[in-house]
Every structure is written in C-alpha cells, then in structure tokens.
Design an enzyme around this catalytic site. Sequence first.
Site, PDB file in Angstrom:
ATOM      1  N   PHE A 113       0.897  -1.022  -0.240  1.00  0.00           N
ATOM      2  CA  PHE A 113      -0.269  -0.393  -0.694  1.00  0.00           C
ATOM      3  C   PHE A 113       0.995   1.415  -0.043  1.00  0.00           C
ATOM      4  O   PHE A 113       1.955   0.870   0.623  1.00  0.00           O
ATOM      5  CB  PHE A 113      -0.663   0.173   1.298  1.00  0.00           C
ATOM      6  N   GLN A 228      -8.297  14.339   3.507  1.00  0.00           N
ATOM      7  CA  GLN A 228      -7.140  13.744   2.721  1.00  0.00           C
ATOM      8  C   GLN A 228      -8.199  13.214   1.627  1.00  0.00           C
ATOM      9  O   GLN A 228      -9.204  13.482   1.097  1.00  0.00           O
ATOM     10  CB  GLN A 228      -7.365  12.155   3.591  1.00  0.00           C
ATOM     11  N   HIS A 230      -7.908  11.461  -2.100  1.00  0.00           N
ATOM     12  CA  HIS A 230      -7.447  10.658  -2.512  1.00  0.00           C
ATOM     13  C   HIS A 230      -7.474  10.006  -3.465  1.00  0.00           C
ATOM     14  O   HIS A 230      -8.449  10.527  -4.783  1.00  0.00           O
ATOM     15  CB  HIS A 230      -8.740   8.635  -2.368  1.00  0.00           C
ATOM     16  N   LEU A 240     -14.683   4.836  -5.355  1.00  0.00           N
ATOM     17  CA  LEU A 240     -13.474   4.735  -4.846  1.00  0.00           C
ATOM     18  C   LEU A 240     -12.587   3.049  -5.612  1.00  0.00           C
ATOM     19  O   LEU A 240     -13.516   2.319  -5.865  1.00  0.00           O
ATOM     20  CB  LEU A 240     -12.844   4.460  -3.504  1.00  0.00           C
ATOM     21  N   GLU A 243      -6.753   1.921  -2.597  1.00  0.00           N
ATOM     22  CA  GLU A 243      -4.888   1.953  -3.637  1.00  0.00           C
ATOM     23  C   GLU A 243      -5.003   0.403  -3.685  1.00  0.00           C
ATOM     24  O   GLU A 243      -3.697   0.305  -4.441  1.00  0.00           O
ATOM     25  CB  GLU A 243      -4.544   2.517  -2.059  1.00  0.00           C
ATOM     26  N   ARG A 274      -0.247   9.507  -0.461  1.00  0.00           N
ATOM     27  CA  ARG A 274      -1.970   9.743  -1.025  1.00  0.00           C
ATOM     28  C   ARG A 274      -1.457  11.258  -1.329  1.00  0.00           C
ATOM     29  O   ARG A 274      -2.426  11.398  -2.397  1.00  0.00           O
ATOM     30  CB  ARG A 274      -3.044  10.018   0.019  1.00  0.00           C
ATOM     31  N   HIS A 339     -11.596  12.368   0.757  1.00  0.00           N
ATOM     32  CA  HIS A 339     -12.138  10.056   1.576  1.00  0.00           C
ATOM     33  C   HIS A 339     -11.568  10.746   2.693  1.00  0.00           C
ATOM     34  O   HIS A 339     -12.271   9.721   3.195  1.00  0.00           O
ATOM     35  CB  HIS A 339     -11.110   9.865   0.568  1.00  0.00           C
ATOM     36  N   ARG A 374      -2.838  10.059   6.171  1.00  0.00           N
ATOM     37  CA  ARG A 374      -3.077   8.805   6.834  1.00  0.00           C
ATOM     38  C   ARG A 374      -2.613   8.293   5.640  1.00  0.00           C
ATOM     39  O   ARG A 374      -2.990   8.334   4.782  1.00  0.00           O
ATOM     40  CB  ARG A 374      -4.506   8.675   7.104  1.00  0.00           C
TER      41      ARG A 374
HETATM   42  C1  LIG Z   1     -15.156   3.945   0.286  1.00  0.00           C
HETATM   43  C2  LIG Z   1     -14.163   3.893   1.561  1.00  0.00           C
HETATM   44  C3  LIG Z   1     -12.883   2.958   1.636  1.00  0.00           C
HETATM   45  C4  LIG Z   1     -12.118   3.006   2.103  1.00  0.00           C
HETATM   46  N1  LIG Z   1     -11.245   1.868   2.291  1.00  0.00           N
HETATM   47  C5  LIG Z   1     -10.555   1.928   3.553  1.00  0.00           C
HETATM   48  C6  LIG Z   1      -8.925   0.686   3.687  1.00  0.00           C
HETATM   49  O1  LIG Z   1      -9.344  -0.216   2.798  1.00  0.00           O
HETATM   50  N2  LIG Z   1      -7.993   0.632   4.686  1.00  0.00           N
HETATM   51  C7  LIG Z   1      -8.725   1.295   5.561  1.00  0.00           C
HETATM   52  O2  LIG Z   1      -7.710   1.586   6.593  1.00  0.00           O
HETATM   53  N3  LIG Z   1      -9.311   2.603   5.472  1.00  0.00           N
HETATM   54  C8  LIG Z   1     -10.661   2.611   4.515  1.00  0.00           C
HETATM   55  N4  LIG Z   1     -11.051   3.768   4.828  1.00  0.00           N
HETATM   56  C9  LIG Z   1     -11.844   4.783   5.597  1.00  0.00           C
HETATM   57  C10 LIG Z   1     -12.690   3.647   6.573  1.00  0.00           C
HETATM   58  O3  LIG Z   1     -13.356   3.198   6.215  1.00  0.00           O
HETATM   59  C11 LIG Z   1     -13.022   4.476   7.891  1.00  0.00           C
HETATM   60  O4  LIG Z   1     -11.850   5.242   8.083  1.00  0.00           O
HETATM   61  C12 LIG Z   1     -13.181   3.528   9.140  1.00  0.00           C
HETATM   62  O5  LIG Z   1     -13.948   2.505   8.822  1.00  0.00           O
HETATM   63  C13 LIG Z   1     -14.715   4.619   9.927  1.00  0.00           C
HETATM   64  O6  LIG Z   1     -15.280   3.486  10.744  1.00  0.00           O
HETATM   65  P1  LIG Z   1     -16.070   4.670  12.131  1.00  0.00           P
HETATM   66  O7  LIG Z   1     -16.125   3.014  12.781  1.00  0.00           O
HETATM   67  O8  LIG Z   1     -15.515   5.996  12.439  1.00  0.00           O
HETATM   68  O9  LIG Z   1     -16.545   5.148  11.262  1.00  0.00           O
HETATM   69  P2  LIG Z   1     -18.656   3.993  10.302  1.00  0.00           P
HETATM   70  O10 LIG Z   1     -17.922   2.801  10.009  1.00  0.00           O
HETATM   71  O11 LIG Z   1     -18.804   5.522   8.890  1.00  0.00           O
HETATM   72  O12 LIG Z   1     -19.648   4.598  11.499  1.00  0.00           O
HETATM   73  C14 LIG Z   1     -20.535   4.979  12.023  1.00  0.00           C
HETATM   74  C15 LIG Z   1     -21.489   5.401  12.843  1.00  0.00           C
HETATM   75  O13 LIG Z   1     -22.599   6.461  13.390  1.00  0.00           O
HETATM   76  C16 LIG Z   1     -23.190   6.049  12.693  1.00  0.00           C
HETATM   77  N5  LIG Z   1     -24.459   7.954  13.167  1.00  0.00           N
HETATM   78  C17 LIG Z   1     -23.279   9.051  12.857  1.00  0.00           C
HETATM   79  N6  LIG Z   1     -24.277  10.337  12.878  1.00  0.00           N
HETATM   80  C18 LIG Z   1     -24.651   9.321  13.426  1.00  0.00           C
HETATM   81  C19 LIG Z   1     -26.479  10.015  14.281  1.00  0.00           C
HETATM   82  N7  LIG Z   1     -26.240  11.726  14.277  1.00  0.00           N
HETATM   83  N8  LIG Z   1     -26.680   9.076  15.649  1.00  0.00           N
HETATM   84  C20 LIG Z   1     -26.736   8.169  15.701  1.00  0.00           C
HETATM   85  N9  LIG Z   1     -25.361   7.177  14.750  1.00  0.00           N
HETATM   86  C21 LIG Z   1     -24.541   8.039  14.095  1.00  0.00           C
HETATM   87  C22 LIG Z   1     -23.926   5.280  11.859  1.00  0.00           C
HETATM   88  O14 LIG Z   1     -24.920   5.241  11.987  1.00  0.00           O
HETATM   89  C23 LIG Z   1     -22.561   4.132  11.922  1.00  0.00           C
HETATM   90  O15 LIG Z   1     -22.894   3.514  12.233  1.00  0.00           O
HETATM   91  C24 LIG Z   1     -12.050   3.554   3.302  1.00  0.00           C
HETATM   92  C25 LIG Z   1     -13.340   4.568   3.466  1.00  0.00           C
HETATM   93  C26 LIG Z   1     -14.259   4.601   2.631  1.00  0.00           C
HETATM   94  C27 LIG Z   1     -15.284   5.522   2.787  1.00  0.00           C
END
Ligand SMILES: Cc1cc2nc3c(=O)[nH]c(=O)nc-3n(C[C@H](O)[C@H](O)[C@H](O)COP(=O)(O)OP(=O)(O)OC[C@H]3O[C@@H](n4cnc5c(N)ncnc54)[C@H](O)[C@@H]3O)c2cc1C
Length: 560
Positions: A113, A228, A230, A240, A243, A274, A339, A374
Amino acid sequence: MRRHEVVVVGAGLAGQRAALAAVEAGRDVAVVSKLHPLRSHSGAAQGGINAAVGAEDSVDTHIYDTVKGSDYLGDQDAIEFFCREAGPTVVEMEHFGTIFSRSPDGSLARRPFGGAGFPRTIYAADRTGLALLQAIWERLGTESSRFTLYQEWDLTRVVVRDGAVQGIVAFDRATGAFEGIAAPSVVLATGPSGRIYARTTNAHSCTGDGVAAAYEAGALLKDMEFVQFHPTALPDSGILITEGARGEGGILKNSLGERFMARYAPHVLDLASRDVVSRAIATEVAEGRGFPGGFAHLELMHLGREKIESRLQEICDFSRHFAGIDPVTEPIPVYPAQHYMMGGIGTNATGATSVRGLFAAGEAACVSIHGANRLGGNSLLETLVFGKQAGIAAAEHAARSSTRPEIAAADVDASQGPIRAMMARKDGEDPAALRAEMQATMERYVGIYRTEADLLEGIRRVRALRQRYENVRIVDRSSVYNLNLTDALEVGHMLELAEVIVVGAYARTESRGAHSRTDYPKRDDAHWMKHTLARRSDRGPELSYSPVAYTRWEPKERVY
Ligand SMILES: Cc1cc2nc3c(=O)[nH]c(=O)nc-3n(C[C@H](O)[C@H](O)[C@H](O)COP(=O)(O)OP(=O)(O)OC[C@H]3O[C@@H](n4cnc5c(N)ncnc54)[C@H](O)[C@@H]3O)c2cc1C
C-alpha cells in the site's frame, strides 16, 4: 428518560469495538446508530488493514512509515502503541471469524500500500471493511442480552453539565420522538464527515454529526484542516478505486502516455503516500496533460483477467457499472476525491476527550496517529485499536462514577425547539441548496491546493451559508422517517465543521501532508510543528495549539 452506564453513538467498526469492550467489562451498554450497524461506512472499506506480521516485516518499520506518512505531525507515543497493537488486533479479528484472503501457503495474504516500506496490508479481496464489520457484529450479537440497540436513532446533542457528561439527546427516525438517554460515559464513534465536500468517496450518511455535537458541547476539535483526498476515485461519482489496485501493480498515466509519478516520487512511483499522488494527478490535469474532462488513467490491463477479477472484484463491478469501462481491457478514468478527515474530536490514546465522561474513537476522533496525512490501511486498524481503548476507558469511568447523571426536559427541548421553529417557517432556506453550495465552496476554495486569497473567500462564503442556515426551513412536517428533517440537521453539522476546517487552514501558513498552501510551499517545523485545537465560541472557532509527542523519530524531509 432512559438510562445506561455507557452510551456508544455509532455502530461502525469503532463503535462496535468500543461497545464490545464495555460489555465485556460488565457495564450496561447502549448502542445508538442512525443506520443499521452493517450499513455503516466501515463496510465500504475495500483495500485492507495494516499489521506487521511475519518475520520479514517489523513493528518498527510500521511505526516509522506512519510517522513519516503523517509528515511528522502524528504523536509518536500513540503511533508506537497503535502499531504494536496491530498484530494482536488482526489476529483477534481473524478469531472472531473474518474471512481474510490467503497466500498459497495458507498464511494471511498481504499487499503493498502507499507509503509503506513493506507489503503489510491484510485484506479480504476488495471487501475488507464488510468482512470485518460482519465478524464483529456476529461477535457483539452473542452479547446482545447485555446491550441495547437504538437503531435508526439520531444523536442531536451531547448534554454536559458542570464539566461532566450527563448523556445524550436523540430521536427515533421511525416515530420522530425525542428522548434523553442518561449515562456517565458517552463514546462518540460517528465516523466520517466527507459529505462536506462535493466529490467524496464517503457515503451519504457521513455528515460529521458526532464531531459537531462534541464541538457544540465544548470539546476541543483537533487538526481539522487536514483533509485527505484519495488519488483514485471515479471522476463523476467519487466512487473509490482502492489503493489496492495500485498495490496489485496498477499504474497511473497521463494523456501523453507518461508514467508521470516518476517525476513526483522517483523511488516508489504510484505507491507514494496519498497526498503526494493526489497532488500529482491534480497538477498533471491543471497543466494540460490530463484527458478531456479532467482526469488521469489507472491501467490494470497488464495484470491479466484472472488477477483483476479475483483480487479486485468490486473494482471491476464499479468500473463496469459506474464508468462504463472494463478494467481488464481499458484504463480506468480517475481523479482525486475527498476521502478521509485526519482531524476530529481531540482524544488521548485512551479515547478521552477534553470533557469528563466524553470519549471518541474511529474517524470521528483525532488521537493523533495520522497527523497531516493518513496511510491507507491504517484507518480500519485505528477503529479497532482505539475503539477498544475508548470502550475500556468509558467502562472504567462509568464504574467509578458516583454522581447520577440527569437529562432534564429542558435538555430535550433545546434539541427539539429549533426543529419546531424550522418546521413552522412559511418561508426559508432549502437545506439541500445550502448543502450543494457548501460542497461547491469547500471543493473550490479549500481543496487539494490552497492559497490565502482562496481561504479568505472560503471563510466568507461558509460564514454567509451559516447565516442563511439560521433561516433554514423543513417543509415536511411528518414525524415518521422525515428525511427533510435529518437532511436539515446534517447540513447544520457540516456547516459548523466546514468553518473549523477553513479557519484552521487559513491560519496554518505552511504546507504539511494533505494541507498544501501554494503561497507557503514548505513545511515550517520551527513554527508549525504543532496540533491545531478549535473551541467553539459565538464568534466562530477559537484556535489554540498543542505540542506533538516525540519518541524516536527526528523530523526529516519527506521523500518517496
Ligand atoms: C470507500 C471507502 C473505502 C475505505 N477503504 C479503507 C481501507 O481499505 N482501509 C482503511 O484502513 N480505511 C479505509 N477507509 C476508511 C475507513 O473505512 C473509515 O475511516 C472507518 O471505517 C470509519 O469507521 P468508524 O467506525 O469511525 O465510522 P463508520 O463505519 O462510518 O460508522 C459510523 C457510525 O456512526 C453512526 N452515526 C453517524 N451519525 C450518527 C448520528 N447522528 N446518530 C447516531 N448514529 C450516527 C452511523 O450510523 C454509523 O453506524 C475507507 C473509507 C471509505 C469511505
């Protein structure tokens, strides 16, 4: 009023890992999520999760790569802890049932990566996030008699009195009812806020609600100016292209057929970090070497059908359905899109914020391990490592707490009152129009390259939009699944955060990681080797700064 010991807001990987830790600590836990947990954006993660496992790689190399990737703004003590936890975390997820891809000898398969000195990104084809999310959901599910799920409930407010958390106010999308949920510990794991930008890889739900709620409750936000982009997203939709596609050997080309990354990152080419690759594509297009419509090409054809269709299944589907091309025989058009937010609710390595009883983890938080940029694969890992820490700390805080937190009727009304006013308006601003203008403003004035003049204009426009938001109108008055209402609230949250991003970016007169000022092109360690902190005030964000933690790595010029 409902009452629990630990309330976790967000059911992505960070929220679920926090909830699991708090449940295992024996606390009465509630999980509040505006989406079904498996719909969280974590499930969209494609490329993989980093961990230095196996004899050839080392934890120290992972630490060094992360420190360098952060452009020396990451806190080295937190990064050391993070990288040491990586191996055990991935093994634990494997034991929870994650179906990782395998090498022919049966060991965990790893792919290279960007910015990594060794191929250390462990993956499940190009659906790593979903594989992890399903495994942790199954694990948490076995504990379901010990936690309460408020599904499709939206957080609107974190209630703080006398410097301590009392709980939250949220509403049930299905009924429109607002309720207080009291708890001595609240963990915010509400994920990304990429929808502040017009072109983003983030899902529609990624609107920064929890970060805005923490800010409104008086918590400090950290390093919000670091956004960031992407390098490889489909130009129109922002979908997306992982990578991992370059990790598997994909190469970038301009319209002259040049492998242009040789000019920007002579050693590692397409696998530079990135920020570097995004700037390279933007520069090629700006200087006339892009393809008509403004994009570069990502070529996978030389990898062969078998590899492309097995390792990059989703990428094949996305390219065929959303760009109308077949990556087995044609190049994929790509341009950078927002991203990831390096910034977020400021926490230490236990997830504690500046407010007693308030914890944060995942993309909503800023520990900071990513600093100014990141590395791919480090975010999935962050959600699990620091989600667990936040869950443990929140459980301990709740166990120690001797006061009885209360949510008063006035607290609930403070959330509901403004909404009644928005619904009562005969005339007013359409939230969708405000959102579109905000997104266009951030894209144009606070994008990959930044200048003083643009940022000043950005501040002016964002503030004007915030003013117009005071008069926002909700046309739909129903209480059942009122998306006009959620839309209006989300736009308000994003506008609040947009102001913090642009004010922080204006103040930081240097270029570091993803923050690239053409008027201050150099990194300025003498003045800017520090984190930006933002506190909410009636006059806008009040900025202050805090030092970066060092352990072993002296800042050097970053070359890839
Ligand atoms: C398309 C894409 C691909 C990616 N690929 C990678 C990868 O390959 N490797 C890597 O390391 N990272 C990757 N990332 C980044 C990584 O996936 C995210 O940063 C990470 O998964 C975020 O996890 P989280 O638990 O913080 O948030 P999320 O998984 O987004 O969860 C957020 C939660 O908060 C809840 N929520 C939000 N607002 C409210 C509210 N007002 N009230 C109640 N609930 C709420 C939602 O319902 C959800 O359950 C990627 C990101 C994207 C967008």
